[in-house]
Design a protein around this motif. Sequence first.
Motif, PDB file in Angstrom:
ATOM      1  N   LYS A  50      45.887  38.369  39.829  1.00 56.09           N
ATOM      2  CA  LYS A  50      45.870  37.237  40.771  1.00 56.09           C
ATOM      3  C   LYS A  50      47.257  36.992  41.375  1.00 56.09           C
ATOM      4  O   LYS A  50      48.262  37.448  40.837  1.00 56.09           O
ATOM      5  N   ILE A  71      44.785  36.065  34.522  1.00 60.28           N
ATOM      6  CA  ILE A  71      45.741  36.050  35.658  1.00 60.28           C
ATOM      7  C   ILE A  71      46.108  37.456  36.139  1.00 60.28           C
ATOM      8  O   ILE A  71      46.671  37.593  37.240  1.00 60.28           O
ATOM      9  N   ASP A  92      41.981  26.085  36.046  1.00 59.32           N
ATOM     10  CA  ASP A  92      41.450  27.233  36.786  1.00 59.32           C
ATOM     11  C   ASP A  92      40.855  28.254  35.817  1.00 59.32           C
ATOM     12  O   ASP A  92      39.785  28.812  36.055  1.00 59.32           O
ATOM     13  N   PHE A 123      48.755  28.565  39.149  1.00 57.44           N
ATOM     14  CA  PHE A 123      47.498  28.152  38.508  1.00 57.44           C
ATOM     15  C   PHE A 123      47.755  27.239  37.314  1.00 57.44           C
ATOM     16  O   PHE A 123      48.881  27.093  36.853  1.00 57.44           O
ATOM     17  N   THR A 124      46.635  26.646  36.818  1.00 54.07           N
ATOM     18  CA  THR A 124      46.692  25.847  35.579  1.00 54.07           C
ATOM     19  C   THR A 124      45.535  26.296  34.678  1.00 54.07           C
ATOM     20  O   THR A 124      44.667  27.069  35.116  1.00 54.07           O
ATOM     21  N   LEU A 133      51.486  30.604  35.763  1.00 50.12           N
ATOM     22  CA  LEU A 133      50.630  29.559  35.177  1.00 50.12           C
ATOM     23  C   LEU A 133      51.411  28.876  34.060  1.00 50.12           C
ATOM     24  O   LEU A 133      51.832  29.531  33.104  1.00 50.12           O
TER      25      LEU A 133
END
Length: 233
Positions: free
Chosen positions: A221, A218, A229, A225-226, A94
């Motif tokens: 996961k 996170i 999310d 992502f950003t 991320l």
Amino acid sequence: MKIALVGYGKMGKIIDEIATKRGHDVVARLKETPTAENLNNADVVIEFSLPEVAFNNIKASLENKIPVICGTTGWLEKKQEIEKMALENETAFLYGSNFSLGVNLFFALNEKLADLMKNVDEYSCQLEEIHHIHKLDAPSGTAISLAEGIFKHNPKFDAWKLDDTQGNQLGIFAIREDEVPGTHSVFYRSEVDEIEIKHTAFNRSGFALGAVVAAEWIKDKKGNFTMKDVLGL
Ligand SMILES: NC(=O)C1=CN([C@@H]2O[C@H](COP(=O)(O)OP(=O)(O)OC[C@H]3O[C@@H](n4cnc5c(N)ncnc54)[C@H](OP(=O)(O)O)[C@@H]3O)[C@@H](O)[C@H]2O)C=CC1
Ligand SMILES: O=C(O)C1=N[C@H](C(=O)O)C[C@H](O)C1
């Protein structure tokens, strides 16, 4: 959660304090490339270092199958390569140009205003960012994200240009002043008036808290992502 801090300067130190207050165990504080040994069995890496070392730091962390939260700006030409590595290593990545809740709300506001202004020809648009004199990159990562938010809605622009608006290039004025933590403004000027939206960080705590919240989110996961999310924006 066990956190490795890669980069231990102004941001690394505040993240250390906030992560510890939230009950996490900071197991590494690095000013060098991460390795299997010095990452010390961390669950997540939080990377805030320098533009020229960020890519190698992220790569080494992902190759050790550890998810990475990266706040370092000024290295983005290699972001796609990193996103590929996150998938190949079945872990997560991320990048956030700015982790503060306020700036992420400001990003959404900027897009709404850009959409509203896209057919209003009386107004020209430009961005301004003000940061402390130690900052190495210009324009700021946050200003680049704001510009990209405008490109999504306004077909007049598809690139940014430092200190000047020219044709399809949106001007970003970068000012370096004292110890300013980070101020970003978007201006729309006509011959008779001006619309300005502005975000001012009072200190670095908002950036640091956002990075720790992203690390908590996170942990288990996989993928890229950003902050959208994380915050559900
Ligand atoms: N996304 C966001 O929300 C935010 C992003 N930033 C960005 O984060 C980055 C860091 O900012 P800041 O903490 O203020 O910068 P600092 O210059 O204070 O810290 C950078 C740190 O990285 C260390 N370092 C040097 N080489 C390496 C290496 N090879 N591996 C790991 N660390 C290394 C430096 O060590 P030494 O002290 O020995 O030089 C220093 O401790 C910048 O790119 C900045 O733009 C900043 C704030 C918010
Ligand atoms: O270097 C900084 O300090 C900051 N960098 C980030 C950026 O480039 O946008 C975020 C914040 O504005 C502080």
